[in-house]
Design an enzyme around this catalytic site. Structure first.
Site, mmCIF file in Angstrom:
data_model
loop_
_atom_site.group_PDB
_atom_site.id
_atom_site.type_symbol
_atom_site.label_atom_id
_atom_site.label_comp_id
_atom_site.label_asym_id
_atom_site.label_seq_id
_atom_site.Cartn_x
_atom_site.Cartn_y
_atom_site.Cartn_z
ATOM 1 N N LYS A 22 47.921 -51.953 139.851
ATOM 2 C CA LYS A 22 48.167 -50.794 138.983
ATOM 3 C C LYS A 22 49.637 -50.726 138.573
ATOM 4 O O LYS A 22 49.954 -50.556 137.401
ATOM 5 C CB LYS A 22 47.781 -49.503 139.711
ATOM 6 C CG LYS A 22 48.249 -48.252 138.995
ATOM 7 C CD LYS A 22 48.021 -46.980 139.793
ATOM 8 C CE LYS A 22 49.174 -46.475 140.562
ATOM 9 N NZ LYS A 22 50.219 -45.696 140.022
ATOM 10 N N ASN A 23 50.529 -50.831 139.552
ATOM 11 C CA ASN A 23 51.937 -50.581 139.226
ATOM 12 C C ASN A 23 52.593 -51.725 138.440
ATOM 13 O O ASN A 23 53.657 -51.537 137.859
ATOM 14 C CB ASN A 23 52.735 -50.215 140.484
ATOM 15 C CG ASN A 23 52.389 -48.795 140.935
ATOM 16 O OD1 ASN A 23 51.800 -48.022 140.167
ATOM 17 N ND2 ASN A 23 52.735 -48.469 142.158
ATOM 18 N N CYS A 117 52.611 -38.252 140.694
ATOM 19 C CA CYS A 117 52.335 -37.590 141.971
ATOM 20 C C CYS A 117 53.570 -36.839 142.447
ATOM 21 O O CYS A 117 54.695 -37.277 142.232
ATOM 22 C CB CYS A 117 51.917 -38.640 142.994
ATOM 23 S SG CYS A 117 50.437 -39.553 142.520
ATOM 24 N N ARG A 122 61.781 -36.189 142.007
ATOM 25 C CA ARG A 122 61.691 -37.609 141.595
ATOM 26 C C ARG A 122 62.623 -37.797 140.406
ATOM 27 O O ARG A 122 62.178 -37.921 139.264
ATOM 28 C CB ARG A 122 60.241 -37.995 141.249
ATOM 29 C CG ARG A 122 59.344 -38.031 142.461
ATOM 30 C CD ARG A 122 57.942 -38.489 142.119
ATOM 31 N NE ARG A 122 57.809 -39.930 141.970
ATOM 32 C CZ ARG A 122 56.663 -40.556 141.703
ATOM 33 N NH1 ARG A 122 55.553 -39.866 141.553
ATOM 34 N NH2 ARG A 122 56.622 -41.873 141.583
ATOM 35 N N ASP A 305 53.494 -46.478 149.463
ATOM 36 C CA ASP A 305 52.163 -46.257 148.877
ATOM 37 C C ASP A 305 51.031 -46.548 149.864
ATOM 38 O O ASP A 305 49.855 -46.345 149.535
ATOM 39 C CB ASP A 305 51.984 -47.103 147.603
ATOM 40 C CG ASP A 305 52.865 -46.586 146.476
ATOM 41 O OD1 ASP A 305 53.350 -45.451 146.572
ATOM 42 O OD2 ASP A 305 53.066 -47.342 145.502
ATOM 43 N N ARG A 398 42.571 -42.701 139.027
ATOM 44 C CA ARG A 398 43.741 -43.195 138.285
ATOM 45 C C ARG A 398 44.183 -44.554 138.793
ATOM 46 O O ARG A 398 44.808 -45.323 138.048
ATOM 47 C CB ARG A 398 44.906 -42.212 138.421
ATOM 48 C CG ARG A 398 44.638 -40.918 137.708
ATOM 49 C CD ARG A 398 45.844 -40.049 137.717
ATOM 50 N NE ARG A 398 46.873 -40.619 136.865
ATOM 51 C CZ ARG A 398 47.794 -39.907 136.243
ATOM 52 N NH1 ARG A 398 47.815 -38.609 136.374
ATOM 53 N NH2 ARG A 398 48.697 -40.488 135.497
HETATM 54 N N1 EPU Z 1 65.151 -42.295 142.677
HETATM 55 C C1 EPU Z 1 66.328 -41.663 142.320
HETATM 56 N N2 EPU Z 1 66.762 -41.802 141.020
HETATM 57 C C2 EPU Z 1 66.096 -42.528 140.119
HETATM 58 C C3 EPU Z 1 64.907 -43.178 140.483
HETATM 59 C C4 EPU Z 1 64.463 -43.046 141.780
HETATM 60 O O1 EPU Z 1 66.968 -40.997 143.130
HETATM 61 O O2 EPU Z 1 66.550 -42.610 138.966
HETATM 62 C C5 EPU Z 1 64.685 -42.185 144.073
HETATM 63 C C6 EPU Z 1 63.308 -41.524 144.169
HETATM 64 O O3 EPU Z 1 63.412 -40.123 144.182
HETATM 65 C C7 EPU Z 1 62.778 -42.095 145.455
HETATM 66 C C8 EPU Z 1 63.347 -43.523 145.462
HETATM 67 O O4 EPU Z 1 64.457 -43.495 144.566
HETATM 68 O O5 EPU Z 1 63.298 -41.388 146.540
HETATM 69 C C9 EPU Z 1 62.385 -44.602 145.017
HETATM 70 O O6 EPU Z 1 61.768 -44.254 143.796
HETATM 71 P P1 EPU Z 1 61.268 -45.347 142.752
HETATM 72 O O7 EPU Z 1 62.045 -45.193 141.504
HETATM 73 O O8 EPU Z 1 61.271 -46.685 143.414
HETATM 74 O O9 EPU Z 1 59.775 -44.881 142.506
HETATM 75 P P2 EPU Z 1 59.016 -44.718 141.139
HETATM 76 O O10 EPU Z 1 59.449 -45.756 140.158
HETATM 77 O O11 EPU Z 1 59.050 -43.292 140.719
HETATM 78 C C10 EPU Z 1 57.130 -46.388 141.777
HETATM 79 C C11 EPU Z 1 55.621 -46.355 141.846
HETATM 80 C C12 EPU Z 1 55.179 -45.458 143.003
HETATM 81 C C13 EPU Z 1 55.787 -45.974 144.292
HETATM 82 C C14 EPU Z 1 57.304 -46.121 144.171
HETATM 83 C C15 EPU Z 1 57.962 -46.763 145.374
HETATM 84 C C16 EPU Z 1 54.929 -46.656 139.581
HETATM 85 C C17 EPU Z 1 54.375 -46.061 138.350
HETATM 86 N N3 EPU Z 1 55.105 -45.838 140.605
HETATM 87 O O12 EPU Z 1 57.543 -45.032 141.580
HETATM 88 O O13 EPU Z 1 53.773 -45.604 143.055
HETATM 89 O O14 EPU Z 1 55.499 -45.074 145.324
HETATM 90 O O15 EPU Z 1 57.630 -46.911 143.010
HETATM 91 O O16 EPU Z 1 57.427 -48.021 145.618
HETATM 92 O O17 EPU Z 1 55.168 -47.847 139.663
HETATM 93 C C18 EPU Z 1 51.569 -44.964 143.574
HETATM 94 O O18 EPU Z 1 51.188 -46.037 143.109
HETATM 95 O O19 EPU Z 1 50.794 -44.184 144.214
HETATM 96 C C19 EPU Z 1 52.954 -44.559 143.406
HETATM 97 C C20 EPU Z 1 53.358 -43.321 143.614
#
Ligand code: EPU
Length: 420
Positions: A22-23, A117, A122, A305, A398
Site C-alpha cells: 500500500k505505502n 490515521c 503529524r 505499522d 483502505r
Molecule cells: N514528522 C515530522 N515532520 C514531518 C514529517 C514527519 O515531525 O514533516 C514526524 C511524524 O510526526 C512522525 C515521524 O516523523 O513522528 C515519522 O513520520 P513519517 O513522515 O515517516 O510518516 P508518514 O509519512 O506520515 C508513512 C506511512 C505510515 C507509516 C509511517 C512510518 C504512508 C502513506 N504512510 O507515514 O503508514 O506509519 O510512514 O513508517 O506511507 C499505515 O500504513 O497504516 C501508516 C500509517
C-alpha cells in the site's frame, strides 16, 4: 456500513499470497504525474486507497485504465491541473505526494492538507523544508498548501526527523529539478527504495535509496515504462502474527523475507518457528508464546505499522511484555478497545505494559484506524466462545485486500455482514 464477524479459536493453516505494498502504491501513483508518457503499474493492491488515488489522477486529467485488478495503466501526459482539493483525497495521508509530484512537473501545486490515521500531531514541516530548499515558496491558507517555484534547483537537505513522507516527497520534487539534490538522514523503508526504483525505471537518476543519503540528479524528462510494486511488508507481518496467535502453521508467500527481519526476530524470541524460503516465510506457532519487549523505530527497526498487531500477540504471551512506540506521538488509541477483550494492558506515555492472559473474550470492537483494525481482527481470531464483531471496517478496506477471504481460506471463521 459493513462489519466483520469472527468466531475465533480456529488454527490457521495453509498459504496466503501477499499483495503489493500500500505505502509504495500510494506514492508511485502520484509519482506517475512526473512521467511524460504511459506508466503501467503492476502488483497494485486492490484497496480503497488505490481507488481513491486513481480517481484523483483522473480528476487531474490523467487517462487511467485498469488492465486487470492489480495493473493500472496511467497516461499522465494529459494532466493539466495542478490542484487536488477533493475532500476524498484530502482524507488520505498520501495526498501530500501530489504536492511533490505536481510541483516537480508544473512548478506549482495546490493540495488540501493531508488527513490520514490520527496518531497525535503529524506535522509536514520536513516536506516544506525540503521544497523550500529546492526553491519553492510555500503558503498554507484555509487548510490548503500552495507551492510555487520559478525553477527548482538541486541542493543538500538534512531531515531533522527520519520521515518516510518527506523523503519520498522531496525525491519526487527533485527528479526533474536542475542539478543534484542530496537528502541526508533519509528514511530507508522498502517503499522508499521501491519509489526510487520506479523513478529510475522511467529514466530518473536516483542513487542511495535504502541508505541514509539519497542523491538525485535532475533529468529533463521521464519516459513511459512498466513497473511492479514491491510486496507489502505490513500485510505480510499481519498474516505472520495471525498464524502465531491462532497456533497455526502458515506459508506467507510472495514476500521479501529480508523486509520481515525485525518482526521475524521478535517472533522467534517469543518461541515462534520461522522457516525462510526465497520469497516466503513459513510461520509455525509454538504451544506457548513467551513475552518480549518491542520498540518501534524507522526501518530496519520494528515497524510502527505492526505495533498494534504485535501488541495483540503480546496480550496472550506468558509473562509481562513492553511495547514502546518510538515513531508517533500517540499510536495507542486502540488499546481501550483491546482491553474490552480482557487483555491486561497499562499505558504509560509511549510505553504499553502488557501482562499476558490465557485467552481473549469475544466482544464488539471498533477499528480506530487501519492497523488498529487489523489488530482487532487478530484479537477476534484468538477470542473463543462466541462472536467478535468489528465495526468501522472502512479503515481496514483502505489497506488490506480481501482480508476476510484470505483468512477464511486459511481456515478462519470470518465473514462480512452489512450493518443495518
Ligand atoms: N514528522 C515530522 N515532520 C514531518 C514529517 C514527519 O515531525 O514533516 C514526524 C511524524 O510526526 C512522525 C515521524 O516523523 O513522528 C515519522 O513520520 P513519517 O513522515 O515517516 O510518516 P508518514 O509519512 O506520515 C508513512 C506511512 C505510515 C507509516 C509511517 C512510518 C504512508 C502513506 N504512510 O507515514 O503508514 O506509519 O510512514 O513508517 O506511507 C499505515 O500504513 O497504516 C501508516 C500509517
Amino acid at each position: 456500513m459493513s462489519k466483520l464477524c469472527i468466531q475465533g479459536g480456529k488454527r490457521l493453516n495453509g498459504d496466503v499470497i501477499i499483495n503489493g505494498a500500500k505505502n509504495a502504491a500510494v506514492a508511485i501513483l502520484p509519482a506517475t504525474v512526473l512521467v511524460d508518457g504511459i506508466s503501467v503499474i503492476e502488483n497494485l493492491p486492490n484497496i480503497d486507497d488505490v481507488a481513491i488515488l486513481n480517481d484523483a489522477m483522473r480528476s487531474l486529467g490523467a487517462v487511467t485504465n485498469f488492465l486487470d485488478k492489480h495493473t493500472l495503466e496511467i497516461d499522465a501526459s494529459t494532466v493539466y491541473q495542478h490542484s487536488a482539493l477533493d475532500e476524498c483525497i484530502s482524507k488520505m495521508r498520501a495526498s501530500y505526494y501530489l504536492l511533490g509530484a505536481l510541483l516537480g512537473r508544473f512548478g506549482k501545486a495546490e493540495v488540501a492538507m493531508p488527513g490520514g490515521c490520527d496518531f497525535g500531531g503529524r506535522p509536514i514541516d520536513q516536506h516544506i523544508k525540503g521544497f523550500e530548499a529546492l526553491g519553492a515558496k510555500i503558503e498554507v491558507v484555509d487548510n490548503v498548501i500552495r507551492a510555487t517555484a520559478d525553477k527548482l534547483i538541486g541542493t543538500r537537505i538534512y531531515l531533522d526527523v527520519v520521515s518516510v513522507g518527506a523523503t519520498i516527497n522531496i525525491m519526487l520534487a527533485a527528479v526533474l529539478a536542475e542539478g543534484t539534490t542530496i537528502i541526508e538522514n533519509a528514511a530507508k523503508e522498502p517503499h522508499i527504495v521501491d519509489v526510487a526504483n520506479f523513478l529510475n525505471m522511467m529514466g530518473a537518476n536516483v542513487k542511495g535509496a535504502g541508505t541514509d543519503v539519497i542523491r538525485i540528479k535532475g533529468v529533463e524528462k521521464l519516459h513511459s515504462g512498466k513497473y511492479s510494486t514491491v510486496p507489502d511488508q505490513i500485510e505480510a507481518g499481519t498474516y505472520m502474527i495471525a498464524a502465531a496467535i491462532t497456533g497455526g502453521d502458515v506459508y506467507v508467500r510472495n514476500i521479501i523475507p529480508e523486509h520481515m527481519e525485525s518482526l521475524s526476530s521478535k517472533m522467534r524470541e517469543m518461541g515462534v518457528e520461522i522457516l525462510e524460503g526465497d520469497d516466503y516465510l513459513r510461520v509455525i506457532a509454538p504451544d506457548v508464546l513467551k513475552a518480549t519487549n518491542v520498540k518501534t523505530l524507522p526501518y530496519p527497526g520494528f515497524p510502527t505499522d505492526l505495533q498494534p498487531q504485535m501488541a495483540v500477540l503480546l496480550t496472550v504471551a506468558t509473562g509481562v511484555s513492553t511495547m514502546i512506540e518510538g515513531v508517533f506521538e500517540n499510536r495507542f488509541q486502540y488499546i481501550e478497545q483491546l482491553k474490552e477483550t480482557g487483555a491486561k494492558i497499562q499505558v504509560e506515555g509511549n510505553k504499553a505494559i502488557i501482562e499476558g492472559v490465557e485467552n481473549l473474550k469475544p466482544t464488539h470492537l471498533k477499528a480506530t484506524d487501519l492497523r488498529a483494525g487489523a489488530a482487532m481482527i487478530l484479537a477476534g481470531l484468538k477470542a473463543q466462545g462466541g462472536e467478535t464483531v468489528i465495526h468501522n471496517i472502512k479503515y481496514i478496506d483502505r489497506g488490506y485486500e480481501s482480508v476476510e477471504e484470505k483468512l477464511a481460506a486459511l481456515g478462519a471463521n470470518i465473514y462480512r455482514k452489512s450493518s443495518n
